[in-house]
Design a protein around this motif. Structure first.
Motif, PDB file in Angstrom:
ATOM      1  N   GLU A 105      97.292 -11.198 -36.033  1.00  0.00           N
ATOM      2  CA  GLU A 105      96.685 -10.910 -34.724  1.00  0.00           C
ATOM      3  C   GLU A 105      97.609 -11.266 -33.572  1.00  0.00           C
ATOM      4  N   SER A 106      98.424 -12.289 -33.742  1.00  0.00           N
ATOM      5  CA  SER A 106      99.290 -12.701 -32.640  1.00  0.00           C
ATOM      6  C   SER A 106     100.656 -12.029 -32.681  1.00  0.00           C
ATOM      7  N   SER A 107     100.858 -11.117 -33.621  1.00  0.00           N
ATOM      8  CA  SER A 107     102.146 -10.429 -33.738  1.00  0.00           C
ATOM      9  C   SER A 107     102.413  -9.492 -32.563  1.00  0.00           C
ATOM     10  N   GLY A 108     101.378  -9.120 -31.842  1.00  0.00           N
ATOM     11  CA  GLY A 108     101.555  -8.215 -30.711  1.00  0.00           C
ATOM     12  C   GLY A 108     101.312  -6.756 -31.064  1.00  0.00           C
ATOM     13  N   ASN A 109     101.207  -6.457 -32.345  1.00  0.00           N
ATOM     14  CA  ASN A 109     100.964  -5.076 -32.778  1.00  0.00           C
ATOM     15  C   ASN A 109      99.544  -4.950 -33.310  1.00  0.00           C
ATOM     16  N   SER A 110      98.889  -3.857 -32.978  1.00  0.00           N
ATOM     17  CA  SER A 110      97.580  -3.629 -33.596  1.00  0.00           C
ATOM     18  C   SER A 110      97.726  -2.842 -34.884  1.00  0.00           C
ATOM     19  N   ASP A 111      98.888  -2.206 -35.086  1.00  0.00           N
ATOM     20  CA  ASP A 111      99.171  -1.533 -36.352  1.00  0.00           C
ATOM     21  C   ASP A 111     100.053  -2.450 -37.191  1.00  0.00           C
ATOM     22  N   ILE A 112      99.561  -2.780 -38.384  1.00  0.00           N
ATOM     23  CA  ILE A 112     100.323  -3.635 -39.292  1.00  0.00           C
ATOM     24  C   ILE A 112     100.465  -2.905 -40.621  1.00  0.00           C
ATOM     25  N   THR A 113     101.560  -3.154 -41.281  1.00  0.00           N
ATOM     26  CA  THR A 113     101.764  -2.481 -42.568  1.00  0.00           C
ATOM     27  C   THR A 113     101.223  -3.358 -43.696  1.00  0.00           C
ATOM     28  N   SER A 114     100.895  -2.727 -44.795  1.00  0.00           N
ATOM     29  CA  SER A 114     100.424  -3.475 -45.960  1.00  0.00           C
ATOM     30  C   SER A 114     101.534  -4.396 -46.461  1.00  0.00           C
TER      31      SER A 114
END
Length: 160
Positions: free
Chosen positions: A96-105
């Motif tokens: 959640e804190s990575s800054g991206n709302s799209d995350i890869t598996s």
């Protein structure tokens, strides 16, 4: 909150307190219609996450699915459930804190592997066997030797 027993929406909070690791609020509830009692957990969600699968398909992030996969790897390992929950919460916080709302598996898998490596080595290897799609016993051996080398331990061949 809808009652899980009779589906009535007429429920009441009887007690609220922090969960063990402080990352959630635990609420005891009672249904006014059927008198059923149940517990809910309330967590902070920084952003809506979408998982981008290897196939390109997109699905909403599901914390429960992540927890189930970790619990399968942790079966019969004797690690306190609070420590497992803290590890899962840590992975979710990092995502959640990575800054991206799209995350890869792949991002999820690597974070879980990192968390399990610090929590329980057997669960770590179990998870890796599924995540990295081991096909034969040689895959396990190669992975373990690779991990030992990365940790600075000598390989069995060097000890002779």
């Amino acid at each position: 909150m809808r009652c899980p027993f009779c589906s009535s929406e007429d429920t009441q909070v009887k007690d609220s307190r922090q969960a063990e690791d402080g990352s959630a609020v635990r609420r005891r509830r009672a249904c006014n219609k059927c008198s059923g009692r149940f517990t809910t957990f309330e967590r902070v969600q920084l952003r809506e996450l979408t998982v981008v699968k290897k196939s390109g398909r997109r699905t909403p992030f599901d914390r429960d699915k992540l927890a189930r996969s970790v619990m399968i790897a942790m079966q019969k390992r004797g690690v306190e459930p609070e420590r497992v929950e803290q590890m899962i919460s840590g992975v979710v916080r990092q995502l959640e804190s990575s800054g991206n709302s799209d995350i890869t598996s792949d991002q999820i898998g690597e974070l879980v592997m990192e968390g399990l490596a610090n929590l329980d080595k057997v669960a770590y290897v179990r998870y890796a066997s599924v995540y990295r799609d081991f096909r034969a016993t040689q895959d396990f051996e190669d992975f373990i030797v690779e991990e030992k080398l990365a940790a600075g331990e000598s390989s069995p061949d060097e000890e002779e």
